[in-house]
Design a protein around this motif. Structure first.
Motif, mmCIF file in Angstrom:
data_model
loop_
_atom_site.group_PDB
_atom_site.id
_atom_site.type_symbol
_atom_site.label_atom_id
_atom_site.label_comp_id
_atom_site.label_asym_id
_atom_site.label_seq_id
_atom_site.Cartn_x
_atom_site.Cartn_y
_atom_site.Cartn_z
ATOM 1 N N ILE A 133 5.838 9.334 5.872
ATOM 2 C CA ILE A 133 5.560 10.763 5.446
ATOM 3 C C ILE A 133 4.667 11.362 6.846
ATOM 4 C CG2 ILE A 133 4.851 12.578 3.976
ATOM 5 C CD1 ILE A 133 4.988 10.658 1.712
ATOM 6 N N THR A 134 5.600 12.228 7.296
ATOM 7 C CA THR A 134 5.088 13.043 8.507
ATOM 8 C C THR A 134 4.665 14.571 8.324
ATOM 9 O OG1 THR A 134 7.290 13.754 9.127
ATOM 10 C CG2 THR A 134 6.652 11.779 10.153
ATOM 11 N N ASP A 135 4.880 15.080 7.206
ATOM 12 C CA ASP A 135 4.611 16.322 6.684
ATOM 13 C C ASP A 135 4.647 16.399 5.265
ATOM 14 O OD1 ASP A 135 3.497 18.784 6.706
ATOM 15 O OD2 ASP A 135 5.023 19.624 7.991
ATOM 16 N N ILE A 136 3.854 17.033 4.753
ATOM 17 C CA ILE A 136 3.673 17.424 3.236
ATOM 18 C C ILE A 136 3.337 18.705 2.554
ATOM 19 C CG2 ILE A 136 1.710 16.213 2.945
ATOM 20 C CD1 ILE A 136 2.564 14.903 0.085
ATOM 21 N N GLY A 170 0.672 -1.109 -0.068
ATOM 22 C CA GLY A 170 -0.007 0.025 -0.151
ATOM 23 C C GLY A 170 0.762 1.160 -0.037
ATOM 24 N N GLY A 171 0.173 2.394 0.042
ATOM 25 C CA GLY A 171 0.937 3.483 -0.057
ATOM 26 C C GLY A 171 1.282 3.926 -1.272
ATOM 27 N N TYR A 172 2.461 4.734 -1.523
ATOM 28 C CA TYR A 172 3.059 5.364 -2.948
ATOM 29 C C TYR A 172 4.337 4.953 -2.971
ATOM 30 C CZ TYR A 172 -1.096 8.167 -2.600
ATOM 31 O OH TYR A 172 -2.531 8.714 -2.569
ATOM 32 N N LEU A 185 -2.530 14.454 -1.776
ATOM 33 C CA LEU A 185 -2.464 13.016 -2.098
ATOM 34 C C LEU A 185 -3.988 12.502 -2.083
ATOM 35 C CD1 LEU A 185 0.892 11.635 -0.849
ATOM 36 C CD2 LEU A 185 0.356 12.433 -3.261
ATOM 37 N N THR A 186 -4.679 12.405 -3.046
ATOM 38 C CA THR A 186 -6.091 11.783 -3.352
ATOM 39 C C THR A 186 -6.179 10.779 -4.143
ATOM 40 O OG1 THR A 186 -6.668 13.450 -4.700
ATOM 41 C CG2 THR A 186 -6.967 14.216 -2.239
#
Length: 102
Positions: free
Chosen positions: A97-100, A44-46, A66-67
């Motif tokens: 990822i903790t911030d984007i 899962g994820g990116y 990210l949608t």
């Protein structure tokens, strides 16, 4: 016509400053290029690139960038970590990822 050129130059300068500020605040520029659609444990994820290396996100902080409709590839700035335990121990390339930001 000169006013339009000056306004355009100022716009580009401000955009450049924002990216430089994000880099200085501990953000890393990455390109997210694909979704991990596998249906196995620890999937899962990116998929994304940092420099010349490929990583996979297992978790992403809640965001509106990210949608399901996000067009990839997409270049963004992130803060990330490599937690201990579980699926993170399976590969050093699994990150959270903790911030984007765009």
């Amino acid at each position: 016509m000169k006013k339009i050129g000056v306004l355009f130059f100022l716009f580009l300068a401000l955009q450049s400053c924002e990216k430089d500020r994000l880099r200085l605040d501990g953000f890393t520029e990455v390109t997210i290029f694909d979704r991990d659609m596998t249906m196995t444990p620890c999937s899962g994820g990116y998929f994304l690139t940092i420099g010349d290396s490929t990583y996979r996100t297992l978790e992403v902080v809640s965001n509106t960038i990210l949608t399901d409709t996000t067009t990839l590839p997409k270049t963004v700035f992130i803060k990330y970590e490599h937690p201990n335990g579980g699926c993170y121990d399976w590969s050093e390339r699994n990150i959270k990822i903790t911030d984007i930001h765009d």
